[in-house]
Each structure stands twice: as structure tokens, then as C-alpha cells.
Design a protein around this motif. Structure first.
Motif, PDB file in Angstrom:
ATOM      1  N   ALA A  22       0.822  -1.210   0.000  1.00  0.00           N
ATOM      2  CA  ALA A  22       0.000   0.000   0.000  1.00  0.00           C
ATOM      3  C   ALA A  22       0.855   1.258   0.000  1.00  0.00           C
ATOM      4  O   ALA A  22       0.512   2.254  -0.636  1.00  0.00           O
ATOM      5  CB  ALA A  22      -0.933   0.006   1.212  1.00  0.00           C
ATOM      6  N   GLN A  23       1.974   1.235   0.720  1.00  0.00           N
ATOM      7  CA  GLN A  23       2.781   2.438   0.861  1.00  0.00           C
ATOM      8  C   GLN A  23       3.737   2.666  -0.295  1.00  0.00           C
ATOM      9  O   GLN A  23       3.936   3.804  -0.725  1.00  0.00           O
ATOM     10  CB  GLN A  23       3.563   2.377   2.183  1.00  0.00           C
ATOM     11  N   GLN A  24       4.357   1.603  -0.803  1.00  0.00           N
ATOM     12  CA  GLN A  24       5.372   1.802  -1.840  1.00  0.00           C
ATOM     13  C   GLN A  24       5.097   1.047  -3.128  1.00  0.00           C
ATOM     14  O   GLN A  24       5.817   1.190  -4.106  1.00  0.00           O
ATOM     15  CB  GLN A  24       6.756   1.416  -1.296  1.00  0.00           C
ATOM     16  N   GLY A  25       4.014   0.247  -3.129  1.00  0.00           N
ATOM     17  CA  GLY A  25       3.640  -0.484  -4.333  1.00  0.00           C
ATOM     18  C   GLY A  25       4.214  -1.887  -4.349  1.00  0.00           C
ATOM     19  O   GLY A  25       5.289  -2.149  -3.801  1.00  0.00           O
ATOM     20  N   TYR A  26       3.479  -2.776  -4.996  1.00  0.00           N
ATOM     21  CA  TYR A  26       3.910  -4.176  -5.092  1.00  0.00           C
ATOM     22  C   TYR A  26       5.242  -4.300  -5.828  1.00  0.00           C
ATOM     23  O   TYR A  26       6.152  -4.997  -5.374  1.00  0.00           O
ATOM     24  CB  TYR A  26       2.830  -4.980  -5.814  1.00  0.00           C
ATOM     25  N   ALA A  27       5.360  -3.615  -6.960  1.00  0.00           N
ATOM     26  CA  ALA A  27       6.562  -3.756  -7.780  1.00  0.00           C
ATOM     27  C   ALA A  27       7.816  -3.298  -7.047  1.00  0.00           C
ATOM     28  O   ALA A  27       8.904  -3.844  -7.266  1.00  0.00           O
ATOM     29  CB  ALA A  27       6.400  -2.977  -9.081  1.00  0.00           C
ATOM     30  N   ALA A  28       7.684  -2.307  -6.182  1.00  0.00           N
ATOM     31  CA  ALA A  28       8.845  -1.756  -5.475  1.00  0.00           C
ATOM     32  C   ALA A  28       9.157  -2.502  -4.182  1.00  0.00           C
ATOM     33  O   ALA A  28      10.122  -2.157  -3.493  1.00  0.00           O
ATOM     34  CB  ALA A  28       8.610  -0.282  -5.164  1.00  0.00           C
ATOM     35  N   THR A 103      -7.641  -2.148   1.300  1.00  0.00           N
ATOM     36  CA  THR A 103      -8.461  -1.768   0.148  1.00  0.00           C
ATOM     37  C   THR A 103      -7.634  -1.080  -0.936  1.00  0.00           C
ATOM     38  O   THR A 103      -7.949  -1.207  -2.118  1.00  0.00           O
ATOM     39  CB  THR A 103      -9.628  -0.868   0.584  1.00  0.00           C
ATOM     40  N   ARG A 104      -6.587  -0.362  -0.561  1.00  0.00           N
ATOM     41  CA  ARG A 104      -5.714   0.198  -1.594  1.00  0.00           C
ATOM     42  C   ARG A 104      -5.066  -0.902  -2.415  1.00  0.00           C
ATOM     43  O   ARG A 104      -4.943  -0.796  -3.643  1.00  0.00           O
ATOM     44  CB  ARG A 104      -4.616   1.059  -0.953  1.00  0.00           C
ATOM     45  N   VAL A 105      -4.654  -1.967  -1.738  1.00  0.00           N
ATOM     46  CA  VAL A 105      -4.056  -3.095  -2.456  1.00  0.00           C
ATOM     47  C   VAL A 105      -5.107  -3.778  -3.323  1.00  0.00           C
ATOM     48  O   VAL A 105      -4.857  -4.095  -4.494  1.00  0.00           O
ATOM     49  CB  VAL A 105      -3.442  -4.090  -1.451  1.00  0.00           C
ATOM     50  N   MET A 106      -6.305  -4.005  -2.775  1.00  0.00           N
ATOM     51  CA  MET A 106      -7.373  -4.642  -3.543  1.00  0.00           C
ATOM     52  C   MET A 106      -7.742  -3.823  -4.776  1.00  0.00           C
ATOM     53  O   MET A 106      -7.982  -4.374  -5.855  1.00  0.00           O
ATOM     54  CB  MET A 106      -8.613  -4.823  -2.665  1.00  0.00           C
ATOM     55  N   ASP A 107      -7.793  -2.508  -4.624  1.00  0.00           N
ATOM     56  CA  ASP A 107      -8.246  -1.641  -5.714  1.00  0.00           C
ATOM     57  C   ASP A 107      -7.156  -1.348  -6.740  1.00  0.00           C
ATOM     58  O   ASP A 107      -7.460  -1.090  -7.905  1.00  0.00           O
ATOM     59  CB  ASP A 107      -8.750  -0.303  -5.154  1.00  0.00           C
ATOM     60  N   GLY A 108      -5.887  -1.361  -6.291  1.00  0.00           N
ATOM     61  CA  GLY A 108      -4.843  -0.840  -7.161  1.00  0.00           C
ATOM     62  C   GLY A 108      -3.817  -1.809  -7.697  1.00  0.00           C
ATOM     63  O   GLY A 108      -3.013  -1.434  -8.559  1.00  0.00           O
ATOM     64  N   GLU A 109      -3.810  -3.058  -7.219  1.00  0.00           N
ATOM     65  CA  GLU A 109      -2.713  -3.946  -7.605  1.00  0.00           C
ATOM     66  C   GLU A 109      -3.119  -5.097  -8.530  1.00  0.00           C
ATOM     67  O   GLU A 109      -2.334  -6.015  -8.733  1.00  0.00           O
ATOM     68  CB  GLU A 109      -2.029  -4.507  -6.352  1.00  0.00           C
ATOM     69  N   LEU A 110      -4.302  -5.039  -9.114  1.00  0.00           N
ATOM     70  CA  LEU A 110      -4.682  -6.074 -10.083  1.00  0.00           C
ATOM     71  C   LEU A 110      -3.674  -6.123 -11.223  1.00  0.00           C
ATOM     72  O   LEU A 110      -3.342  -7.190 -11.743  1.00  0.00           O
ATOM     73  CB  LEU A 110      -6.086  -5.800 -10.633  1.00  0.00           C
ATOM     74  N   ARG A 111      -3.142  -4.963 -11.588  1.00  0.00           N
ATOM     75  CA  ARG A 111      -2.187  -4.881 -12.685  1.00  0.00           C
ATOM     76  C   ARG A 111      -0.919  -5.685 -12.408  1.00  0.00           C
ATOM     77  O   ARG A 111      -0.147  -5.996 -13.335  1.00  0.00           O
ATOM     78  CB  ARG A 111      -1.803  -3.419 -12.937  1.00  0.00           C
ATOM     79  N   SER A 112      -0.654  -5.995 -11.142  1.00  0.00           N
ATOM     80  CA  SER A 112       0.575  -6.691 -10.777  1.00  0.00           C
ATOM     81  C   SER A 112       0.457  -8.203 -10.875  1.00  0.00           C
ATOM     82  O   SER A 112       1.472  -8.905 -10.788  1.00  0.00           O
ATOM     83  CB  SER A 112       0.985  -6.304  -9.347  1.00  0.00           C
ATOM     84  N   LEU A 113      -0.767  -8.717 -11.044  1.00  0.00           N
ATOM     85  CA  LEU A 113      -0.939 -10.149 -11.248  1.00  0.00           C
ATOM     86  C   LEU A 113      -0.716 -10.480 -12.719  1.00  0.00           C
ATOM     87  O   LEU A 113      -1.113  -9.715 -13.603  1.00  0.00           O
ATOM     88  CB  LEU A 113      -2.340 -10.582 -10.818  1.00  0.00           C
ATOM     89  N   THR A 114      -0.101 -11.603 -12.982  1.00  0.00           N
ATOM     90  CA  THR A 114       0.224 -11.990 -14.354  1.00  0.00           C
ATOM     91  C   THR A 114      -1.046 -12.143 -15.184  1.00  0.00           C
ATOM     92  O   THR A 114      -1.924 -12.942 -14.841  1.00  0.00           O
ATOM     93  CB  THR A 114       0.991 -13.322 -14.365  1.00  0.00           C
ATOM     94  N   PRO A 115      -1.181 -11.347 -16.261  1.00  0.00           N
ATOM     95  CA  PRO A 115      -2.387 -11.450 -17.105  1.00  0.00           C
ATOM     96  C   PRO A 115      -2.590 -12.875 -17.609  1.00  0.00           C
ATOM     97  O   PRO A 115      -1.641 -13.538 -18.049  1.00  0.00           O
ATOM     98  CB  PRO A 115      -2.079 -10.492 -18.265  1.00  0.00           C
ATOM     99  N   GLY A 116      -3.814 -13.353 -17.526  1.00  0.00           N
ATOM    100  CA  GLY A 116      -4.123 -14.693 -18.002  1.00  0.00           C
ATOM    101  C   GLY A 116      -3.876 -15.793 -16.993  1.00  0.00           C
ATOM    102  O   GLY A 116      -4.239 -16.951 -17.232  1.00  0.00           O
ATOM    103  N   THR A 164     -14.674   4.444  -2.551  1.00  0.00           N
ATOM    104  CA  THR A 164     -13.328   3.889  -2.415  1.00  0.00           C
ATOM    105  C   THR A 164     -12.300   4.966  -2.104  1.00  0.00           C
ATOM    106  O   THR A 164     -11.255   4.673  -1.516  1.00  0.00           O
ATOM    107  CB  THR A 164     -12.915   3.120  -3.680  1.00  0.00           C
ATOM    108  N   GLY A 165     -12.598   6.196  -2.470  1.00  0.00           N
ATOM    109  CA  GLY A 165     -11.655   7.281  -2.213  1.00  0.00           C
ATOM    110  C   GLY A 165     -11.395   7.543  -0.745  1.00  0.00           C
ATOM    111  O   GLY A 165     -10.384   8.161  -0.384  1.00  0.00           O
ATOM    112  N   THR A 166     -12.279   7.049   0.131  1.00  0.00           N
ATOM    113  CA  THR A 166     -12.074   7.303   1.558  1.00  0.00           C
ATOM    114  C   THR A 166     -10.794   6.656   2.075  1.00  0.00           C
ATOM    115  O   THR A 166     -10.240   7.100   3.083  1.00  0.00           O
ATOM    116  CB  THR A 166     -13.267   6.799   2.392  1.00  0.00           C
TER     117      THR A 166
END
Length: 220
Positions: A22-28, A103-116, A164-166
Motif C-alpha cells: 500500500a505504501q510503496q507499491g507491489y513492484a517496489a 483496500t488500496r491493495v485490492m483496488d490498485g494492484e490487479l495490474r501486478s498479477l500476471t495477465p491470463g 473507495t476514495g475514503t
């Protein structure tokens, strides 16, 4: 068979992962970062999780399942669209206010899962299953003539984004309680769909039915 020590270590790893993602991102975030946060070696972390991506996928799947299950309980027995929409707005707002990092992880890190991948497809299916509550409620309200909106999809996205913005701005020591924020957002949401508000405004979520995310880090 998992021991109490294994369960404790697993929970500590998930809590650290949620905070770091949540604080620095999955990739980092590296496995070394996770190991350092829970005072384990890299091998110690891998004793509890098969990979960093599997850890993320597990958190996202569990989070979405909790969201779906609690929403189903919340809506049980409520048939009128304004009341259902009030509960959807109030519960999604409360969940994000009380569990900002999960919720930040749930909402923002779908892109980090391998597509497909199986995990990617499962999270998408769970996300869509939750959003169906909103789709059906808006469609039912329009069919019954109690909602008036020009575009159902844009309305749904706007209302959900408000809720979700809360997770980004709500603070427990701020000017408003979660219940006050929920009530205000319900009023805004019902006004947005031009619904009769007199009865639905009193329909607020039962906080005891909200999902429990034991890995949510304590509020700073």
C-alpha cells in the motif's frame, strides 16, 4: 498441520505485505523487504508463501471474498432499490475508511498479477461478482422508476469511486466518524440518482457485518 507459530508468522507476513504494497507499491517491494519487516530470512518467508505474487493474489482473493460475503449479508431482506443502494454506498465507504491499506491493495494492484493467470482471472471474476450488486440495484431502480440516471455505468463508477476514495483521505482522528461519512455519502449518492431519500437515508450499514481483515495494519 499448521502450528500457532506458523499462523502467527503467516499473519505477520500478510500484515507487512499489505503495509508495504500500500505504501510503496507491489513492484517496489522485494521479498527481502518483507523478510526485514517481520524479522525473518528470505527462506523463512518462503516457508509460509510460495512467491510474492502468490502472497498478493491470496490477499486480493480473500479481500474480495470478504467484501462479497459481507455485502450479501448486508443486503439480505432489503428489496427496495433506494435501500439497497444506501447499504452499498455505506458499506463500501466504511470498509475503505476502516481498512485503508487492504483496500488500496485490492483496488490498485490487479495490474501486478500476471495477465491470463488463474489468480488474475479469479480476482477479476470476484471483482465483477461484487460489482454485480451495484449493476442490479441501479437497473432495478431504473426499471421501478425510482432512479433517474442518463448512464448506468458512469453512475456506478462515479458512486463507487466516491466510496473507495475514503481509503486515501479518511483519518480516525479527523472531524467525522465513519458513520457520519457514510451518512453523508448515502445522501450524496441517492441525490445523484434522484431517488426518494426520506426512508433510505435511515438505512445505514451494520458495522458488525463488515468483513474482518485481520492483516490490516493498525492505523498510524
Amino acid at each position: 498441520m499448521k502450528t500457532a507459530r506458523d499462523v502467527d508468522a503467516g499473519l505477520r507476513i500478510r500484515t507487512a505485505a499489505v503495509r508495504l504494497f500500500a505504501q510503496q507499491g507491489y513492484a517496489a517491494t522485494s521479498v527481502r523487504d518483507l523478510a526485514r519487516a517481520v524479522h525473518l530470512t528470505n527462506a523463512g518467508v518462503y516457508h509460509h508463501v510460495s512467491s510474492k505474487e502468490a502472497l498478493l493474489a491470496g490477499l486480493m482473493e480473500a479481500g474480495h471474498r470478504g467484501l462479497i460475503d459481507s455485502t450479501r449479508r448486508m443486503l439480505g431482506g432489503v428489496t427496495d432499490p433506494p435501500g439497497r443502494l444506501a447499504l452499498l454506498i455505506g458499506s463500501l465507504t466504511a470498509i475503505h475508511a476502516l481498512n485503508p491499506m487492504t483496500t488500496r491493495v485490492m483496488d490498485g494492484e490487479l495490474r501486478s498479477l500476471t495477465p491470463g493467470s488463474t489468480a488474475h482471472d479469479e480476482v477479476i471474476a470476484l471483482r465483477d461478482a461484487y460489482e454485480d450488486f451495484w449493476r442490479h440495484t441501479l437497473a432495478d431502480g431504473l426499471a421501478a422508476g425510482v432512479f433517474r440516471v442518463a448512464d448506468q455505468k458512469l453512475t456506478r463508477l462515479a458512486l463507487m469511486s466516491m466510496c473507495t476514495g475514503t481509503s486515501e483521505w479518511y483519518r480516525p482522528d479527523g472531524d467525522s466518524t465513519p458513520a457520519q461519512v457514510c451518512a453523508e455519502f448515502v445522501a450524496i449518492g441517492l441525490a445523484a440518482v434522484r431517488a426518494p431519500t426520506s426512508a433510505a437515508l435511515s438505512v445505514l450499514p451494520d458495522f458488525s457485518l463488515l468483513p474482518d481483515f485481520p492483516w490490516e495494519p493498525p492505523h498510524a
